[in-house]
Design an enzyme around this catalytic site. Structure first.
Site, PDB file in Angstrom:
ATOM      1  N   HIS A  89       0.783  -1.053   0.024  1.00  0.00           N
ATOM      2  CA  HIS A  89      -0.008   0.022   0.110  1.00  0.00           C
ATOM      3  C   HIS A  89       0.938   1.026  -0.057  1.00  0.00           C
ATOM      4  O   HIS A  89       0.443   2.433   0.807  1.00  0.00           O
ATOM      5  CB  HIS A  89      -0.801   0.086   1.129  1.00  0.00           C
ATOM      6  N   ASN A 124     -10.317  -2.669   2.466  1.00  0.00           N
ATOM      7  CA  ASN A 124     -10.196  -2.824   1.115  1.00  0.00           C
ATOM      8  C   ASN A 124     -11.491  -2.396   0.291  1.00  0.00           C
ATOM      9  O   ASN A 124     -12.458  -2.246   0.995  1.00  0.00           O
ATOM     10  CB  ASN A 124      -9.609  -4.174   0.656  1.00  0.00           C
ATOM     11  N   HIS A 146      -3.450   1.043  12.186  1.00  0.00           N
ATOM     12  CA  HIS A 146      -3.539  -0.353  12.781  1.00  0.00           C
ATOM     13  C   HIS A 146      -4.776  -0.903  13.244  1.00  0.00           C
ATOM     14  O   HIS A 146      -5.618  -0.371  14.019  1.00  0.00           O
ATOM     15  CB  HIS A 146      -2.587  -0.022  14.084  1.00  0.00           C
ATOM     16  N   TYR A 183       0.779  -4.623  11.871  1.00  0.00           N
ATOM     17  CA  TYR A 183       0.746  -3.091  11.751  1.00  0.00           C
ATOM     18  C   TYR A 183       1.584  -2.284  12.867  1.00  0.00           C
ATOM     19  O   TYR A 183       2.292  -1.252  12.531  1.00  0.00           O
ATOM     20  CB  TYR A 183      -0.705  -2.806  11.892  1.00  0.00           C
TER      21      TYR A 183
HETATM   22 FE1  HDD Z   1      -2.795  -4.828   5.510  1.00  0.00          FE
HETATM   23  C1  HDD Z   1      -1.043  -1.594   5.197  1.00  0.00           C
HETATM   24  C2  HDD Z   1      -5.424  -3.261   4.189  1.00  0.00           C
HETATM   25  C3  HDD Z   1      -4.000  -8.034   5.329  1.00  0.00           C
HETATM   26  C4  HDD Z   1       0.311  -6.228   7.013  1.00  0.00           C
HETATM   27  N1  HDD Z   1      -3.164  -3.074   4.889  1.00  0.00           N
HETATM   28  C5  HDD Z   1      -2.436  -1.955   4.827  1.00  0.00           C
HETATM   29  C6  HDD Z   1      -3.048  -0.903   4.266  1.00  0.00           C
HETATM   30  C7  HDD Z   1      -4.383  -1.373   4.154  1.00  0.00           C
HETATM   31  C8  HDD Z   1      -4.401  -2.623   4.353  1.00  0.00           C
HETATM   32  C9  HDD Z   1      -5.720  -0.477   3.430  1.00  0.00           C
HETATM   33  C10 HDD Z   1      -2.626   0.546   4.081  1.00  0.00           C
HETATM   34  C11 HDD Z   1      -2.847   1.617   5.187  1.00  0.00           C
HETATM   35  C12 HDD Z   1      -2.408   2.847   4.964  1.00  0.00           C
HETATM   36  O1  HDD Z   1      -3.072   3.511   3.915  1.00  0.00           O
HETATM   37  O2  HDD Z   1      -1.515   3.469   5.424  1.00  0.00           O
HETATM   38  N2  HDD Z   1      -4.329  -5.534   4.770  1.00  0.00           N
HETATM   39  C13 HDD Z   1      -5.341  -4.795   4.381  1.00  0.00           C
HETATM   40  C14 HDD Z   1      -6.359  -5.615   4.510  1.00  0.00           C
HETATM   41  C15 HDD Z   1      -6.461  -6.764   4.881  1.00  0.00           C
HETATM   42  C16 HDD Z   1      -4.667  -6.740   4.988  1.00  0.00           C
HETATM   43  C17 HDD Z   1      -7.922  -5.043   4.080  1.00  0.00           C
HETATM   44  C18 HDD Z   1      -6.950  -8.103   4.776  1.00  0.00           C
HETATM   45  C19 HDD Z   1      -8.411  -8.151   4.953  1.00  0.00           C
HETATM   46  N3  HDD Z   1      -1.981  -6.863   6.020  1.00  0.00           N
HETATM   47  C20 HDD Z   1      -2.897  -7.821   5.823  1.00  0.00           C
HETATM   48  C21 HDD Z   1      -2.208  -8.967   6.406  1.00  0.00           C
HETATM   49  C22 HDD Z   1      -0.856  -8.360   6.996  1.00  0.00           C
HETATM   50  C23 HDD Z   1      -1.009  -6.978   6.600  1.00  0.00           C
HETATM   51  C24 HDD Z   1      -2.640 -10.173   6.604  1.00  0.00           C
HETATM   52  C25 HDD Z   1       0.251  -9.057   7.919  1.00  0.00           C
HETATM   53  C26 HDD Z   1      -0.046 -10.163   8.199  1.00  0.00           C
HETATM   54  N4  HDD Z   1      -0.769  -3.933   5.885  1.00  0.00           N
HETATM   55  C27 HDD Z   1       0.263  -4.791   6.547  1.00  0.00           C
HETATM   56  C28 HDD Z   1       1.438  -4.046   6.891  1.00  0.00           C
HETATM   57  C29 HDD Z   1       0.745  -2.528   6.317  1.00  0.00           C
HETATM   58  C30 HDD Z   1      -0.540  -2.663   5.692  1.00  0.00           C
HETATM   59  C31 HDD Z   1       2.864  -4.536   6.399  1.00  0.00           C
HETATM   60  C32 HDD Z   1       2.080  -1.853   5.411  1.00  0.00           C
HETATM   61  C33 HDD Z   1       2.011  -0.352   5.753  1.00  0.00           C
HETATM   62  C34 HDD Z   1       1.363  -0.417   7.110  1.00  0.00           C
HETATM   63  O3  HDD Z   1       0.813  -1.755   7.355  1.00  0.00           O
HETATM   64  O4  HDD Z   1       1.198   0.665   7.833  1.00  0.00           O
HETATM   65  O5  HDD Z   1       1.691  -3.725   7.974  1.00  0.00           O
END
Ligand code: HDD
Length: 686
Positions: free
Chosen positions: A83, A156, A348, A371
């Site tokens: 993202h 999402n 988060h 997160y």
């Molecule tokens: Fe995630 C970012 C949505 C599964 C780990 N995720 C992130 C963002 C969104 C989502 C919208 C961007 C937030 C922003 O604008 O800063 N993610 C989802 C949705 C998921 C999902 C709807 C499943 C239903 N995500 C998911 C899993 C993991 C992560 C299973 C890890 C086990 N997501 C992350 C992250 C991020 C992230 C690596 C990257 C940047 C951040 O968190 O702040 O932690």
């Protein structure tokens, strides 16, 4: 070059001093006053480094040079691991009060209660500078700054996810990101590693249907649905619990681009969605969504009509559990500084408020770790919550201390509890604090999924069954395109065996496009359909924030253009004049020339009387693309001749030709735009 001199007439410095600014979100900026170092020392020159003579080497002692370059060298922070590409806006959430019986969350309880929010939309796969309109899932993350603490709904634009267990998240992302050797392709899933992974993990099939559908290429962030994806647990004031799925419904309707348009935009205007959101807000066409919940009984087995509510690859069709509106989100303010706000915001899923809990869905359980962890490296330590955009609006009284980038000056001597030296404060709140509903947890320690997670195809078939013919054609095209970009024959063949389990017609169409035999499968015969999943419009909707381009010449009918502009502005839509030269035509400002224009910018295109003899091929291309993309096309007077030159029939659906500018034609245009596309023209070959 003359040495830079301070302007004697320059105003006194404005904005708060360092001391005043501490604890506020404001800081000095380039809006006035004198240039200083980071320590506030005024500077007479910032264009010349300190040298041993005009032609000599630089001197180490040049503190201004060193500070300026050092700071510049460290201006970037790591982009989000996923993202990374996104954009955001401020807004307000107004509760309807209708969730008061289901949850004790204060921001939902009271009717008309207002809560400030910041929303960040994003793509998943691309780097920070990648194009907006690639085929991908879109992030829809909302930070509610509630009185009871911050609540983040990190969702999402699709209601399901690729995988059922978060331990696979690094794998699905590694597969979707560019190939590790050449680092291509950027920001897209149309490559071997992605399809290798998803064809080997059949639980991805349902999500693939969403990603390959028109949902993967939204027209605008303003026209996307949003979903919390997981099932949440709401806790009522009396302690009763309900399971809930969150939905954001866009007031502007759910609309998408067509694939060619998305591809052109990725080159002609990579900032397409970012620009669209910022422009809409600036023009007062505030994007709005209604927040709704599907409320589901919190039963022992957490199943609803046989659907496992802990499985994030499953939806609950709206026909089985209606989405009940609980409030409205309005985005009404663009960020002042992209880095400070949109880049530094840290979401988060564990930012929860009393009355809202997570469930044992293994995907959100994993997210609860990820997160917080990712912010430590992205934002440089544990104090990112003190950044202005991340500060809760509720009072913060934690016992967290020190650490990198600590900006608070904590008072007191006893950052621990219980204490006697600081009067035992702060107190814990047994009444209103966040308490998890006590639930029994038992089971053997295993690395397994429940059997109720085993069906990977029925809801993919349900999705296919729910699509209209146009949407099905788009879906089949998208699969064919993506697999057509793969090199490995085995990957394509494996994926076809998966599609055979979804639907025979889908599989056969994709196989034919790839020039491969279609394998047979046994799709569920009783998958059913959910009409709510189709986004095809049958009744004209609002056109707020939409854009019409009008081709004009110096002899064009300016009165007709002015009338059209007025009618469009009444609906919150805008008009831009396109001509062979910049500047003005009469009173009309020419905002696009044939050099700077591309059809993708407009929701409809018009040709004014007087522009019929334009012969620039780019004007013809503009019309032909608008035609192929099934957009409304209007011409009046001799403007119709330009349509003929472009090979567009005057009586084609969505094409409105008249002898002269007329009220009826303007009304018809607004209606046609409200339908989003003239799908009766599909597939259009102009
Ligand atoms: Fe995630 C970012 C949505 C599964 C780990 N995720 C992130 C963002 C969104 C989502 C919208 C961007 C937030 C922003 O604008 O800063 N993610 C989802 C949705 C998921 C999902 C709807 C499943 C239903 N995500 C998911 C899993 C993991 C992560 C299973 C890890 C086990 N997501 C992350 C992250 C991020 C992230 C690596 C990257 C940047 C951040 O968190 O702040 O932690």
């Amino acid at each position: 070059m003359a040495k830079q001199k301070p302007d004697q007439a320059a105003p006194e410095p404005v904005g708060p001093s360092g001391a005043e600014a501490a604890g506020t979100t404001e800081w000095r900026s380039q809006t006035g006053g004198y240039l200083t170092t980071a320590q506030g020392t005024r500077l007479p020159d910032t264009d010349h480094s300190l040298k041993a003579g005009p032609r000599g080497p630089l001197l180490m002692e040049d503190f201004h040079f060193r500070e300026k370059i050092t700071h510049f060298d460290h201006e970037r922070i790591p982009e989000r691991v996923v993202h990374a590409r996104g954009t955001g806006a401020h807004g307000v959430f107004r509760s309807y009060g209708t969730a008061a019986t289901a949850t004790r969350a204060g921001f939902l309880a009271q009717k008309d209660k207002e809560t400030p929010v910041f929303v960040r939309f994003s793509t998943v796969l691309g780097s920070r500078g990648s194009a907006d309109t690639v085929r991908d899932v879109r992030g829809f993350a909302v930070k509610f700054y509630t009185d009871e603490g911050t609540f983040d709904l990190v969702g999402n634009n699709m209601p399901v996810f690729f995988i059922q267990d978060g331990i696979k998240f690094p794998d699905v992302i590694h597969a979707g990101k560019p190939h590790p050797d050449r680092e291509i392709p950027q920001a897209q899933s149309a490559h071997d590693t992605f399809w290798d992974f998803v064809s080997l993990h059949t639980e991805t099939t349902h999500m693939l249907m969403w990603a390959m559908s028109d949902r993967g290429i939204p027209r605008s962030y303003r026209t996307m649905e949003g979903f919390g994806v997981h099932t949440f647990r709401l806790v009522a004031p009396n302690g009763d619990t309900t399971l809930a799925k969150f939905h954001w419904k866009p007031v502007a309707g759910i609309h998408s681009l067509v694939w060619e348009e998305a591809q052109i935009a990725a080159g002609a205007d990579p900032d397409f969605h970012r620009r669209d959101l910022a422009d809409a807000i600036e023009n007062g066409a505030f994007p709005e969504w209604e927040l709704g919940v599907q409320l589901l009984p919190d039963t022992e087995d957490q199943l609803f009509e046989g659907i496992d509510l802990l499985d994030p690859t499953k939806i609950v069709p709206e026909e089985l559990a209606p989405v009940q509106p609980i409030g409205r989100l309005t985005l009404d303010r663009n960020p002042t500084n992209f880095f400070a706000e949109t880049e530094q915001i840290a979401f988060h899923v564990g930012h929860l408020v009393p009355g809202i809990e997570i469930t044992d869905d293994p995907l959100i359980q994993a997210r609860m770790f990820s997160y917080l962890d990712t912010q430590l490296s992205r934002l440089g330590g544990p104090n990112f919550g003190q950044l202005p955009i991340n500060r809760p609006h509720a009072p913060v009284n934690d016992l967290l201390r020190d650490g990198m980038h600590q900006t608070a000056v904590h008072t007191g001597v006893a950052p621990y509890l219980p204490n006697s030296l600081d009067g035992g404060e702060p107190a814990v709140d047994h009444e209103n604090g966040y308490v998890n509903v006590p639930r029994m947890v038992e089971g053997a320690k295993v690395r397994e999924n429940p059997v109720s997670f085993d069906d990977h195809y029925t809801q993919a078939t349900l999705f296919w069954n729910s699509m209209t013919p146009v949407e099905r054609a788009h879906l089949a095209d998208a699969f064919t395109f993506e697999l057509g970009k793969c090199y490995e024959q085995a990957v394509k063949e494996r994926m076809l065996t998966r599609l055979a389990e979804v639907d025979a017609e889908l599989c056969a169409t994709v196989a034919a496009g790839l020039g491969l035999p279609a394998p047979s499968g046994s799709p569920a015969a009783d998958a059913g359909a959910s009409p709510a999943l189709s986004q095809l419009v049958t009744e004209p909707g609002p056109i707020l924030g939409r854009l019409v381009g009008v081709i004009a010449t110096d002899d064009a009918d300016l009165t007709g253009i002015a009338k059209l502009r007025k009618e469009l502005e009444k609906e919150g839509a805008l008009l831009k004049v396109i001509a062979s030269h910049g500047g003005t035509i009469g009173e009309e400002i020419v905002e696009r020339t044939f050099l700077t224009v591309r059809s993708i910018e407009f929701d409809a295109v018009a040709v004014a009387d007087g522009a019929g003899s334009v012969s620039d091929p780019r004007a013809l291309l503009l019309l032909q693309e608008a035609y192929r993309h099934c957009k409304a096309i209007v011409a009046w007077g001799d403007g119709g001749d330009l349509l003929t030159a472009a090979g567009i029939a005057a009586d084609a659906p969505g094409v409105l030709v008249d002898d002269k500018a007329s009220a009826a034609q303007r009304k018809a245009l607004i209606e046609a735009m409200g339908l989003h596309r003239a799908w009766d023209r599909f597939p259009a070959q102009a």
